[in-house]
Design an enzyme around this catalytic site. Structure first.
Site, PDB file in Angstrom:
ATOM      1  CE1 TYR A   1      32.291  61.216  33.412  1.00 15.21           C
ATOM      2  CE2 TYR A   1      32.373  62.698  31.639  1.00 15.21           C
ATOM      3  CZ  TYR A   1      32.841  62.561  32.963  1.00 15.21           C
ATOM      4  OH  TYR A   1      33.441  63.170  33.754  1.00 15.21           O
TER       5      TYR A   1
ATOM      6  CG  HIS B   1      26.163  59.303  36.581  1.00 19.60           C
ATOM      7  ND1 HIS B   1      25.053  59.141  37.369  1.00 19.60           N
ATOM      8  CD2 HIS B   1      26.376  60.305  36.828  1.00 19.60           C
ATOM      9  CE1 HIS B   1      24.858  60.354  38.055  1.00 19.60           C
ATOM     10  NE2 HIS B   1      25.611  61.180  37.775  1.00 19.60           N
TER      11      HIS B   1
ATOM     12  CE1 TYR C   1      31.448  66.411  30.942  1.00 19.92           C
ATOM     13  CE2 TYR C   1      31.193  68.665  30.475  1.00 19.92           C
ATOM     14  CZ  TYR C   1      31.823  67.518  30.406  1.00 19.92           C
ATOM     15  OH  TYR C   1      32.637  67.191  29.509  1.00 19.92           O
TER      16      TYR C   1
ATOM     17  CG  ASN D   1      26.901  67.643  38.948  1.00 23.42           C
ATOM     18  OD1 ASN D   1      26.592  66.666  38.873  1.00 23.42           O
ATOM     19  ND2 ASN D   1      28.233  67.793  39.931  1.00 23.42           N
TER      20      ASN D   1
ATOM     21  CG  ASP E   1      22.051  57.239  37.228  1.00 23.15           C
ATOM     22  OD1 ASP E   1      22.795  57.217  38.408  1.00 23.15           O
ATOM     23  OD2 ASP E   1      21.920  58.463  36.423  1.00 23.15           O
TER      24      ASP E   1
ATOM     25  CG  ASN F   1      25.121  65.552  42.164  1.00 26.77           C
ATOM     26  OD1 ASN F   1      24.754  65.802  43.230  1.00 26.77           O
ATOM     27  ND2 ASN F   1      26.502  65.367  42.120  1.00 26.77           N
TER      28      ASN F   1
END
Length: 194
Positions: free
Chosen positions: A16, A21, A65, A67, A92, A113
């Site tokens: 990532y 993101h 993470y 979420n 973002d 999220n």
């Protein structure tokens, strides 16, 4: 000493790194680097402390993470006893053009999220957010792939310029307050020509 919680949203893990993101991670990393801070892996986050102009910045990149970002946010907010108005969350945003930023003292999660989870954990959407426009240059139905992908090479110069500017936004937010900083940020257009 006045304390601030600076929260960059993103996902942990090499796959990532430097994706759209994860721009929140990149902004917070740039701010910490600028002020010679160092990240350490702590409970629910990578955390760095930065002292600048008599202020203490607790900078976190949640390792929960995206979420579950609210878990890390709430934990460090409570642990450091920081008032909610002294927090800034960098995130973002697809709805904002790539040449823009938007700073607000509150507002909905906009379908994000990470923000949704923070709102759920805090029980309010009244906390400052710096939204980093990533544009919406993707084919229909490809939103998830777009946000989890790396920047296009031709975008990078602009993105680094915006990241650098965001470090100044954090400083301004802490010294002159959100209203004055919003006047500087909202409506500003970035280009690589300047």
């Amino acid at each position: 000493m006045q304390k601030f919680l600076i929260v960059g949203l993103g996902n942990p893990g090499n796959e990532y790194r430097h994706t759209r993101h994860n721009i929140g991670f990149d902004v917070v990393s740039a701010f910490v680097l600028k002020h010679n801070g160092m990240f350490q892996t702590v409970r629910l986050a990578e955390k760095a402390e930065v002292k600048w102009k008599g202020k203490l910045f607790i900078c976190i990149k949640p390792t929960t993470y995206m979420n579950l970002s609210g878990k890390a946010f709430k934990y460090w907010l409570d642990a450091e006893k920081i008032p909610l108005e002294n927090t800034l969350t960098i995130v973002d945003d697809l709805a904002i053009p790539i040449d823009s930023l938007r700073l607000r003292s509150g507002g909905s999660d906009g379908g994000h999220n990470g923000l949704r989870d923070i709102q759920l954990m805090l029980g309010t959407d009244k906390y400052p957010k710096l939204r980093f426009g990533i544009g919406n240059n993707y084919p229909k139905g490809m939103q998830a792939d777009f946000v989890l992908a790396k920047w296009f090479p031709e975008e990078l110069k602009l993105i680094w310029k915006k990241i650098e500017y965001c470090t100044e936004v954090i400083e301004s937010f802490s010294t002159t307050g959100i209203e004055k900083t919003m006047n500087l940020v909202n409506g500003k257009k970035f280009s690589i020509e300047e």
